[in-house]
Design a protein around this motif. Structure first.
Motif, mmCIF file in Angstrom:
data_model
loop_
_atom_site.group_PDB
_atom_site.id
_atom_site.type_symbol
_atom_site.label_atom_id
_atom_site.label_comp_id
_atom_site.label_asym_id
_atom_site.label_seq_id
_atom_site.Cartn_x
_atom_site.Cartn_y
_atom_site.Cartn_z
ATOM 1 N N THR A 254 4.370 3.857 7.292
ATOM 2 C CA THR A 254 2.997 3.530 7.689
ATOM 3 C C THR A 254 2.132 4.784 7.675
ATOM 4 O OG1 THR A 254 3.564 3.832 10.030
ATOM 5 C CG2 THR A 254 3.733 1.592 9.127
ATOM 6 N N ASP A 255 2.635 5.863 7.119
ATOM 7 C CA ASP A 255 1.922 7.131 7.063
ATOM 8 C C ASP A 255 0.628 6.962 6.266
ATOM 9 O OD1 ASP A 255 0.987 9.696 6.737
ATOM 10 O OD2 ASP A 255 2.831 10.505 5.877
ATOM 11 N N PRO A 256 -0.540 7.182 6.892
ATOM 12 C CA PRO A 256 -1.807 6.987 6.176
ATOM 13 C C PRO A 256 -2.003 7.940 5.005
ATOM 14 C CG PRO A 256 -2.179 8.014 8.312
ATOM 15 C CD PRO A 256 -0.750 7.591 8.288
ATOM 16 N N ALA A 257 -1.210 9.004 4.958
ATOM 17 C CA ALA A 257 -1.278 9.897 3.806
ATOM 18 C C ALA A 257 -0.530 9.313 2.617
ATOM 19 C CB ALA A 257 -0.688 11.267 4.167
ATOM 20 N N THR A 258 0.313 8.320 2.871
ATOM 21 C CA THR A 258 1.116 7.702 1.824
ATOM 22 C C THR A 258 0.593 6.332 1.429
ATOM 23 O OG1 THR A 258 3.084 8.876 2.613
ATOM 24 C CG2 THR A 258 3.451 6.959 1.211
#
Length: 323
Positions: free
Chosen positions: A291-295
């Motif tokens: 759920t990493d917003p960078a991913t």
């Protein structure tokens, strides 16, 4: 099932039965079903444009296990007429009482601007509207499989380049279309559709996941290559700076191209790993749910945008779906 998966996981490590779109020779779709064949599922259903494109996968499945029933259903995902015919064929086939896993793998990448016979931009038709009509129509067969069934969308990190062009999905405004804007918009839309579908089916025990398979050199890049290597590298460099924050050369040094086996593994984890339901998330990369917003960009997993995308897809195909 053990969950020690990573970027180098081979697809053959995780196996089950499947309906898959886009099993063309030399692509990750073909490699996915070939991997599945090692566990001898009762049936593999292949959705492809022509027998010539699918025959290699059929032959290799049969080499592994001749007892596997392989069904090929001729389908052009860019044609709603063709998709509806294929879906009705599946619904009417008594030999297909249930579908445990649907893998929406087919797509086109970075092609020149083109509208389909239905007036839909080609990349959007291949990634969104074709799968939207096919999957939503055959849902009764998925529901028959019960809790534990999965629907998987093979998306792309390209969704990070731009959100779905909701207000002008066909890029009708002159001068707004580029090959990669169209591709990124279509992949963002595909992810939003899957997210909306998951909200509708999760309470019935059916889960939907989207994923980035990694960088793999296949025929998907044929349109990019057609413009010449120098232009392709210049364009990829521009996109990589937006998506990854580094040049394409820097990115590939850290993340070299995957083999086809490594490329299909994330698809198979999304389709088969029973432990995924115990974790938060909708999007996988390198076989890991994140759920990493960078991913994974918030614009691809936003509930309100997902519902707007669903409504826009219904508008584009001229059909509503409720289940």
């Amino acid at each position: 099932m053990a969950t020690t998966f990573g970027a180098a996981t081979d697809g053959i490590t995780v196996i089950s039965a499947v309906l898959l779109t886009g099993p063309s020779k030399g692509g990750i779709g073909s490699e996915t079903v070939i991997s599945l064949a090692h566990e001898s599922p009762a049936m593999i259903i292949l959705i492809g444009r022509s027998l010539a494109k699918v025959q290699d996968a059929i032959d290799k499945i049969k080499e592994i296990d001749r007892d596997i029933k392989v069904k090929w259903i001729e389908t052009d995902l860019s044609s709603l007429k063709s998709v509806r015919k294929a879906a009705e064929t599946i619904l009417g086939d008594d030999e297909i009482p249930r579908i445990d896993v649907v893998i929406n793998n087919a797509g086109v990448m970075a092609c020149p601007y083109e509208l389909t016979e239905d007036g839909i931009e080609l990349q959007l038709a291949a990634s969104l509207t074709g799968h939207f009509v096919l999957t939503n129509t055959i849902i009764p067969k998925v529901l028959a499989a019960g809790a534990g069934a999965r629907i998987v969308f093979v998306s792309s990190s390209a969704h990070k380049y731009r959100p779905f062009n909701l207000e002008d999905p066909n890029f009708a405004v002159e001068g707004t279309y580029t090959e990669y804007d169209g591709y990124a918009s279509a992949k963002s839309a595909e992810m939003l559709y899957g997210f909306a579908l998951n909200r509708r089916l999760a309470l019935r025990g059916i889960r939907i996941y989207s994923l980035h398979p990694g960088g793999i050199m296949t025929n998907l890049q044929k349109h990019a290559k057609a413009n010449g290597e120098a232009h392709m590298l210049e364009t990829f460099d521009k996109i990589s700076r937006v998506i990854h924050g580094m040049t394409i050369a820097e990115y590939l040094q850290k993340n070299p191209f995957k083999t086809l086996q490594q490329g299909c593994s994330t698809t198979l984890v999304a389709a088969l790993d029973p432990d995924l339901v115990n974790r938060e998330g909708y999007y996988l990369i390198d076989c890991i749910l994140t759920t990493d917003p960078a991913t994974v960009k918030p614009w691809a997993t936003d509930a309100d945008l997902a519902e707007k995308c669903w409504k826009k897809a219904e508008e584009l195909v001229g059909e509503t779906f409720e289940f």
